[in-house]
Design a protein around this motif. Structure first.
Motif, PDB file in Angstrom:
ATOM      1  N   SER B  95       0.976  -1.141   0.051  1.00 12.72           N
ATOM      2  CA  SER B  95       0.041  -0.120   0.062  1.00 12.72           C
ATOM      3  C   SER B  95       0.925   1.321  -0.039  1.00 12.72           C
ATOM      4  N   THR B  98      -0.893   4.000   5.033  1.00 16.79           N
ATOM      5  CA  THR B  98      -1.581   3.327   6.109  1.00 16.79           C
ATOM      6  C   THR B  98      -3.056   3.227   5.937  1.00 16.79           C
ATOM      7  N   ALA B  99      -3.621   2.448   6.246  1.00 20.57           N
ATOM      8  CA  ALA B  99      -5.168   2.023   6.137  1.00 20.57           C
ATOM      9  C   ALA B  99      -5.861   3.489   6.731  1.00 20.57           C
ATOM     10  N   GLY B 102      -6.763   6.122   4.417  1.00 23.48           N
ATOM     11  CA  GLY B 102      -7.844   6.000   3.379  1.00 23.48           C
ATOM     12  C   GLY B 102      -7.145   5.150   1.910  1.00 23.48           C
ATOM     13  N   ASN B 103      -6.073   4.641   2.462  1.00 20.87           N
ATOM     14  CA  ASN B 103      -5.278   3.928   1.435  1.00 20.87           C
ATOM     15  C   ASN B 103      -5.885   2.546   0.864  1.00 20.87           C
ATOM     16  N   THR B 104      -5.678   1.886  -0.307  1.00 22.56           N
ATOM     17  CA  THR B 104      -6.177   0.496  -0.460  1.00 22.56           C
ATOM     18  C   THR B 104      -4.848  -0.303  -0.449  1.00 22.56           C
ATOM     19  N   ILE B 105      -5.224  -1.297  -0.300  1.00 25.75           N
ATOM     20  CA  ILE B 105      -3.996  -2.385  -0.194  1.00 25.75           C
ATOM     21  C   ILE B 105      -4.127  -3.462  -1.176  1.00 25.75           C
ATOM     22  N   PHE B 107      -2.951  -6.841  -3.727  1.00 26.01           N
ATOM     23  CA  PHE B 107      -2.319  -8.069  -3.390  1.00 26.01           C
ATOM     24  C   PHE B 107      -1.514  -8.626  -4.610  1.00 26.01           C
TER      25      PHE B 107
END
Lengths: 115, 116
Positions: B95, B98-99, B102-105, B107
């Motif tokens: 990412s 950090t979460a 408002g970020n997206t992870i 995979f």
């Protein structure tokens, strides 16, 4: 500790059938909720997410999910599935204001759509 | 824009050997996460790293497992003296922040380790 239950491990549908995959979580506080999909041989992709606001969330590819707080549920729906929706679907949750390392996943549901 | 790249996709090791799994995050991403999926189980968090730092390793087994994310190059998950129970799919994610921002992870496709 949080946990996520996906009750259907395998689902088989014919094309054009409606889909609903169940997801229940256990956690007493405020949560963020996610649905991920993994197509055969590919990486996990985010289908949709709920952080706050309207509990009916619309995602990509015609998917939607409804957060029902009183039932601790976040079921995934699609009115008419296609053969290309064959994949594994994962529900995930993390407590509000925690990091991605706190994401808790369900065991996944394998969907097979027959043409 | 290449996604999260993992290699090898499939790895077979004999008991007692070492396994090294590599993960290159998406361009511009400085946060890397490793998850493991054992058969019939959901993905479980292992370790969270930023460049040259381990932020959270609460999900890592105490022995034989280590992870790094050097200043240059991919993140490496290393499993020493593998045992049959290490057979699993190992997923890397990245990412840009950090979460809570408002970020997206995102995979990777996973690395499947089989210990024979």
């Amino acid at each position: 500790a949080q946990s996520v239950s996906q009750h259907n491990h395998h689902v088989i549908l014919s094309e054009a059938a409606s889909l609903e995959l169940g997801c229940n979580y256990s956690y007493g506080g405020t949560v963020n909720l996610f649905w991920y999909v993994q197509y055969p041989g590919q990486h996990l992709q985010l289908l949709l997410k709920y952080f706050s606001g309207d509990p009916l969330v619309k995602g990509i590819k015609g998917f939607e999910a409804e957060f029902i707080k009183s039932k601790f549920s976040f079921n995934l729906r699609k009115p008419s599935v296609q053969w290309s929706d064959t994949a594994e679907y994962f529900c995930a949750v993390n407590a509000k204001n925690t990091g991605f390392q706190k994401l808790v996943f369900g065991t996944g549901t394998r969907l097979l759509v027959s043409p | 824009n290449a996604g999260v790249m993992q290699n090898p996709r499939h790895l077979v090791r004999r008991r007692g050997q070492e396994a090294r799994l590599r993960c290159s995050p998406m361009k511009g991403h400085s946060h890397v996460y490793w998850y493991r999926q054992l058969p019939e189980e959901g993905l479980k968090f292992m370790v969270y790293l930023q460049k040259e730092n381990i932020i959270d390793e609460s999900g890592m087994p105490k022995e034989r497992f280590s992870a790094e994310f050097p200043k240059e190059g991919p993140s490496i998950l290393r499993i020493q003296q593998v045992v049959r129970g290490d057979s699993a799919a190992y997923f890397c994610a990245s990412s840009p922040g950090t979460a809570s921002s408002g970020n997206t992870i995102y995979f990777g496709e996973g690395s499947w380790l089989t210990v024979v």
